[in-house]
Design an enzyme around this catalytic site. Structure first.
Site, PDB file in Angstrom:
ATOM      1  N   ALA A  64      12.742  27.766  21.906  1.00  0.00           N
ATOM      2  CA  ALA A  64      12.891  26.775  20.847  1.00  0.00           C
ATOM      3  C   ALA A  64      13.985  25.793  21.264  1.00  0.00           C
ATOM      4  O   ALA A  64      14.764  26.050  22.181  1.00  0.00           O
ATOM      5  CB  ALA A  64      13.251  27.452  19.537  1.00  0.00           C
ATOM      6  N   GLY A 107      11.108  31.379  21.838  1.00  0.00           N
ATOM      7  CA  GLY A 107       9.974  30.927  21.046  1.00  0.00           C
ATOM      8  C   GLY A 107       8.737  30.660  21.879  1.00  0.00           C
ATOM      9  O   GLY A 107       7.613  30.815  21.395  1.00  0.00           O
ATOM     10  N   GLU A 110       7.110  33.955  22.207  1.00  0.00           N
ATOM     11  CA  GLU A 110       6.500  34.345  20.935  1.00  0.00           C
ATOM     12  C   GLU A 110       5.215  33.565  20.668  1.00  0.00           C
ATOM     13  O   GLU A 110       4.266  34.097  20.085  1.00  0.00           O
ATOM     14  CB  GLU A 110       7.502  34.149  19.803  1.00  0.00           C
ATOM     15  CG  GLU A 110       8.657  35.146  19.883  1.00  0.00           C
ATOM     16  CD  GLU A 110       9.664  34.989  18.764  1.00  0.00           C
ATOM     17  OE1 GLU A 110       9.814  35.933  17.975  1.00  0.00           O
ATOM     18  OE2 GLU A 110      10.300  33.910  18.683  1.00  0.00           O
ATOM     19  N   GLU A 130      17.150  35.818  22.848  1.00  0.00           N
ATOM     20  CA  GLU A 130      17.791  35.336  21.626  1.00  0.00           C
ATOM     21  C   GLU A 130      19.110  36.037  21.289  1.00  0.00           C
ATOM     22  O   GLU A 130      20.071  35.355  20.852  1.00  0.00           O
ATOM     23  CB  GLU A 130      16.821  35.474  20.437  1.00  0.00           C
ATOM     24  CG  GLU A 130      15.702  34.438  20.415  1.00  0.00           C
ATOM     25  CD  GLU A 130      14.462  34.891  21.158  1.00  0.00           C
ATOM     26  OE1 GLU A 130      13.392  34.324  20.917  1.00  0.00           O
ATOM     27  OE2 GLU A 130      14.567  35.814  21.998  1.00  0.00           O
TER      28      GLU A 130
END
Length: 247
Positions: A64, A107, A110, A130
């Site tokens: 992200a 992200g 994911e 993370e």
């Protein structure tokens, strides 16, 4: 579909091929990309087709957007900005394929976990760093990765900071096939070609039953009941019998 700021879209009658296109940021997933991927989902919910996701350049998505994450707080977390998107992608009616070249981290990993099938180049790397940034992988990794590779390996990745190489990801079942980089797009489209030969209704109901929680026998029976009454099933089986008789 409209022109996008962060995505390249190749729209075909039997599929949608979407490239994450922020190469200057290693295809990091920002709010603009989230909004645009929601538009892609809306199109595929309106007119179901398989989805192929790739990343521009030699990275799938390196996570992200950290600059945006820095400014997010409790309220943004409760909105589930990324998790709602990835769940929507996971629930798309027809199969989704992630073609992963290079890094799929945070992200980006994911997003790949949310797809039904993953192909990867030998250079691909999957990981969820993370906790090193003071947060957790909160967009599906804590349960999707465990479902895909087992709890032990998932804990090694999510708690121990382990990164999975393409070969390891294939061995653990996360990746269906490791493909040389120049062949990745062609191999992914060949997979979609095979899907395109199947009944869309059969693919849709099979995915629905595969992903359904709880007891499956009743769901199997109901889905099969719908398919056995379809004209598509009759045409396909009749053609199969005719080919067998003529051979």
């Amino acid at each position: 579909m409209s022109e996008f700021e962060t995505l390249l879209v190749d729209e075909r009658p039997d599929r949608l091929a979407v490239t994450l296109n922020r190469p200057q940021a290693r295809n990091a997933i920002n709010l603009a990309m989230v909004r645009e991927l929601h538009e892609v989902c809306a199109e595929l919910e309106r007119r179901p087709r398989p989805l192929l996701l790739t990343g521009a350049g030699d990275v799938f998505a390196a996570g992200a957007d950290i600059a945006e994450l820095l400014e997010r707080g409790r309220d943004e977390a409760l909105q589930g900005i990324n998790s709602r998107l990835f769940d929507r992608i996971a629930r798309l009616p027809l199969p989704t394929v992630a073609a992963v070249a290079g890094y799929a981290l945070g992200g980006g990993a994911e997003l790949a976990y949310a797809c039904d099938i993953r192909l990867a180049t030998p250079e691909a790397v999957f990981g969820n760093p993370e906790p090193a940034l003071g947060i957790m992988a909160a967009a599906g990794a804590c349960w999707r990765l465990a479902e895909l590779v087992g709890r032990s390996v998932a804990k090694q990745v999510l708690l121990g900071g382990r990164r999975l190489t393409a070969a390891e990801a294939e061995r653990f079942g996360l990746v269906a096939e490791v493909v040389p980089g120049p062949e990745l797009a062609a191999r992914a489209h060949a997979l979609l070609d095979r899907m395109a030969k199947s009944s869309p209704a059969a693919l849709r109901l099979t995915k629905l039953v595969l992903d359904a929680p709880g007891a499956h026998p009743v769901a199997d029976d109901l889905a099969q009941a719908v398919l056995l009454e379809s004209a598509d099933k009759r045409e396909r089986m009749t053609a199969f019998l005719e080919r067998r008789r003529s051979s």
